[in-house]
Enzyme design. Structure first.
Site, PDB file in Angstrom:
ATOM      1  N   HIS A  97       0.799  -1.226   0.000  1.00 44.74           N
ATOM      2  CA  HIS A  97       0.000   0.000   0.000  1.00 44.74           C
ATOM      3  C   HIS A  97       0.837   1.284   0.000  1.00 44.74           C
ATOM      4  O   HIS A  97       0.311   2.366  -0.255  1.00 44.74           O
ATOM      5  CB  HIS A  97      -1.004  -0.017   1.159  1.00 44.74           C
ATOM      6  N   ASP A 120      -9.980  -0.788   3.398  1.00 47.75           N
ATOM      7  CA  ASP A 120      -8.879  -1.431   4.106  1.00 47.75           C
ATOM      8  C   ASP A 120      -9.370  -2.080   5.390  1.00 47.75           C
ATOM      9  O   ASP A 120     -10.278  -1.561   6.041  1.00 47.75           O
ATOM     10  CB  ASP A 120      -7.829  -0.345   4.464  1.00 47.75           C
ATOM     11  N   HIS A 122      -7.327  -2.154   7.706  1.00 52.01           N
ATOM     12  CA  HIS A 122      -6.487  -1.364   8.615  1.00 52.01           C
ATOM     13  C   HIS A 122      -6.748   0.125   8.399  1.00 52.01           C
ATOM     14  O   HIS A 122      -7.368   0.516   7.412  1.00 52.01           O
ATOM     15  CB  HIS A 122      -5.016  -1.675   8.335  1.00 52.01           C
ATOM     16  N   ASP A 124      -4.136   2.373   8.281  1.00 49.65           N
ATOM     17  CA  ASP A 124      -2.946   2.954   7.634  1.00 49.65           C
ATOM     18  C   ASP A 124      -2.734   4.381   8.115  1.00 49.65           C
ATOM     19  O   ASP A 124      -2.374   5.273   7.351  1.00 49.65           O
ATOM     20  CB  ASP A 124      -3.044   2.851   6.109  1.00 49.65           C
ATOM     21  N   HIS A 137       3.618   0.952   4.820  1.00 45.84           N
ATOM     22  CA  HIS A 137       2.264   0.705   4.277  1.00 45.84           C
ATOM     23  C   HIS A 137       1.179   0.892   5.342  1.00 45.84           C
ATOM     24  O   HIS A 137       0.019   1.085   4.991  1.00 45.84           O
ATOM     25  CB  HIS A 137       2.155  -0.666   3.582  1.00 45.84           C
ATOM     26  N   ASP A 224      -7.270  -1.628  -0.857  1.00 46.03           N
ATOM     27  CA  ASP A 224      -6.394  -2.645  -0.266  1.00 46.03           C
ATOM     28  C   ASP A 224      -7.188  -3.953  -0.245  1.00 46.03           C
ATOM     29  O   ASP A 224      -8.253  -4.024   0.390  1.00 46.03           O
ATOM     30  CB  ASP A 224      -6.012  -2.196   1.149  1.00 46.03           C
ATOM     31  N   ASP A 226      -6.966  -6.466   1.364  1.00 45.96           N
ATOM     32  CA  ASP A 226      -7.245  -7.068   2.666  1.00 45.96           C
ATOM     33  C   ASP A 226      -8.530  -6.544   3.310  1.00 45.96           C
ATOM     34  O   ASP A 226      -8.911  -6.970   4.399  1.00 45.96           O
ATOM     35  CB  ASP A 226      -6.026  -6.982   3.604  1.00 45.96           C
ATOM     36  N   GLU A 269      -1.749  -4.755  -2.465  1.00 45.22           N
ATOM     37  CA  GLU A 269      -1.573  -5.815  -1.452  1.00 45.22           C
ATOM     38  C   GLU A 269      -1.955  -7.220  -1.929  1.00 45.22           C
ATOM     39  O   GLU A 269      -2.105  -8.124  -1.106  1.00 45.22           O
ATOM     40  CB  GLU A 269      -2.295  -5.468  -0.136  1.00 45.22           C
TER      41      GLU A 269
HETATM   42  N1  ARG Z   1      -1.430  -1.553  11.412  1.00 43.97           N
HETATM   43  C1  ARG Z   1      -0.355  -2.433  11.059  1.00 43.97           C
HETATM   44  C2  ARG Z   1       0.952  -1.650  10.929  1.00 43.97           C
HETATM   45  O1  ARG Z   1       0.982  -0.473  11.084  1.00 43.97           O
HETATM   46  C3  ARG Z   1      -0.662  -3.181   9.770  1.00 43.97           C
HETATM   47  C4  ARG Z   1      -0.797  -2.283   8.580  1.00 43.97           C
HETATM   48  C5  ARG Z   1      -1.180  -3.040   7.343  1.00 43.97           C
HETATM   49  N2  ARG Z   1      -1.289  -2.155   6.226  1.00 43.97           N
HETATM   50  C6  ARG Z   1      -1.553  -2.538   4.988  1.00 43.97           C
HETATM   51  N3  ARG Z   1      -1.513  -1.615   4.051  1.00 43.97           N
HETATM   52  N4  ARG Z   1      -1.822  -3.795   4.682  1.00 43.97           N
HETATM   53  O2  ARG Z   1       1.957  -2.227  10.651  1.00 43.97           O
HETATM   54 MN    MN Z   2      -3.628  -0.672   3.447  1.00 49.24          MN
HETATM   55 MN    MN Z   3      -4.640  -3.344   4.986  1.00 47.76          MN
END
Ligand code: ARG
Ligand code: MN
Ligand code: MN
Ligand code: MN
Length: 297
Positions: A97, A120, A122, A124, A137, A224, A226, A269
């Site tokens: 990402h 997402d 998450h 981010d 990311h 993303d 995920d 991703e």
């Molecule tokens: N919050 C976690 C971190 O800061 C996971 C982030 C995942 N991000 C993504 N773009 N898949 O590491």
């Molecule tokens: Mn992401």
């Molecule tokens: Mn993510």
């Protein structure tokens, strides 16, 4: 309007190899063909040159591979800027990402005020101070809005920072403590899986589009993979249970297509090395077709 594909085989932002094969996997799964089948002109496919292998040194453990990410972002930004200047719809194929830092740099170089819809699991939204991993990311949105020391405007060619009033995150279910705090203190719009369960994806999308398009001259979709439930898309570096279903994700893309408001997209991703059943790549391609107007009937 033609579509321009920009491949970014980059993995250093997630620190997990394999995701750099995402672009070529999506291309061989027929992304270009799907787009042309919709009657849309494919106005070139470009590849940004990225460091593949390495005895690379991550540098600071709180923000890993920062010089490499700045360099990649500058190159991606240039291609994206060119694509929008040529009046095409850019689709940036990641990679992890962090490639979106490049996309946003190029887009803000063109648009006066850009809205962002961020699908997402998450947030981010980590910074150098709150990151549990040091992986950039997980910091992209904080970088984009200027909450971290490393800022979008550090990338040559970037315009202004993204205005937090025009950012919407959808599909979250794994937020770190610092991210929750930032969402609360800054009032960032975030529709978690709880909100989607409660109100339905259509209502959430309607509100999201209103936020991202309020006073903006472009709306970027950063997708993303995920955000999907791992049952549908297990080939991602950081899977989290309880995500969007197959139909929720398609319906979201179909609704966005109907609005006609989206002006660019990242698709990130997809990790083919973890995508043992090939479902993740295939779904990424199908969702892009839905966003570009593919209809069931
Ligand atoms: N919050 C976690 C971190 O800061 C996971 C982030 C995942 N991000 C993504 N773009 N898949 O590491
Ligand atoms: Mn992401
Ligand atoms: Mn993510
Ligand atoms: Mn929330």
């Amino acid at each position: 309007k033609g579509v321009r594909l920009i491949s970014v085989p980059f993995w250093l932002g997630g620190g997990r190899a394999g995701v750099e094969y995402g672009p070529e996997d999506m291309m061989s799964a027929g992304l270009g063909r799907q787009i042309r089948n919709l009657g849309i002109r494919l106005d070139g496919d470009y590849e940004v040159c990225c460091p593949r292998e390495g005895k690379l040194d991550p540098g600071s453990p709180r923000i890993k591979y920062l010089p490499e990410i700045k360099e990649m972002s500058g190159l991606v930004g240039e291609q994206v800027y060119r694509a929008v200047s040529a009046k095409t719809f850019p689709i940036v194929l990641g990679g992890d990402h962090s490639v979106a830092i490049g996309t946003l740099a190029g887009l803000t170089g063109h648009y006066n005020r850009l809205g962002v819809i961020w699908f997402d699991a998450h947030g981010d939204l980590n910074t150098e101070a709150t990151t549990p991993s040091g992986n950039i990311h997980g910091m992209v949105l904080a970088v984009a809005m200027g909450f971290s020391r490393f800022k979008l405007t550090d990338i040559p060619g970037a315009g202004t920072l993204i205005n937090k009033k025009n950012v919407v995150i959808i599909g979250t279910r794994d937020l770190d403590p610092g991210e929750k705090e930032l969402i609360r203190s800054q009032g960032i719009a975030c529709y978690s899986m709880h909100d989607i369960d409660k109100h339905g994806i259509a209502k959430v999308l309607e509100e999201a589009v209103a936020i991202a398009s309020d006073g903006t001259d472009g709306v970027h979709l950063s997708f993303d993979m995920d955000c999907l439930d791992p049952l549908e898309a297990s080939g991602v570096g950081t899977p989290v249970p309880g995500g969007l279903s197959y139909r929720e994700a398609h319906f979201a893309m179909e609704l966005l297509a109907e609005t006609g408001k989206i002006t660019s997209m990242d698709l990130v991703e997809v990790n083919p090395m973890l995508d043992h059943d090939k479902k993740t790549t295939r779904l990424a391609v199908e969702l892009t077709a839905s966003l570009l107007g593919k209809k069931i009937v």
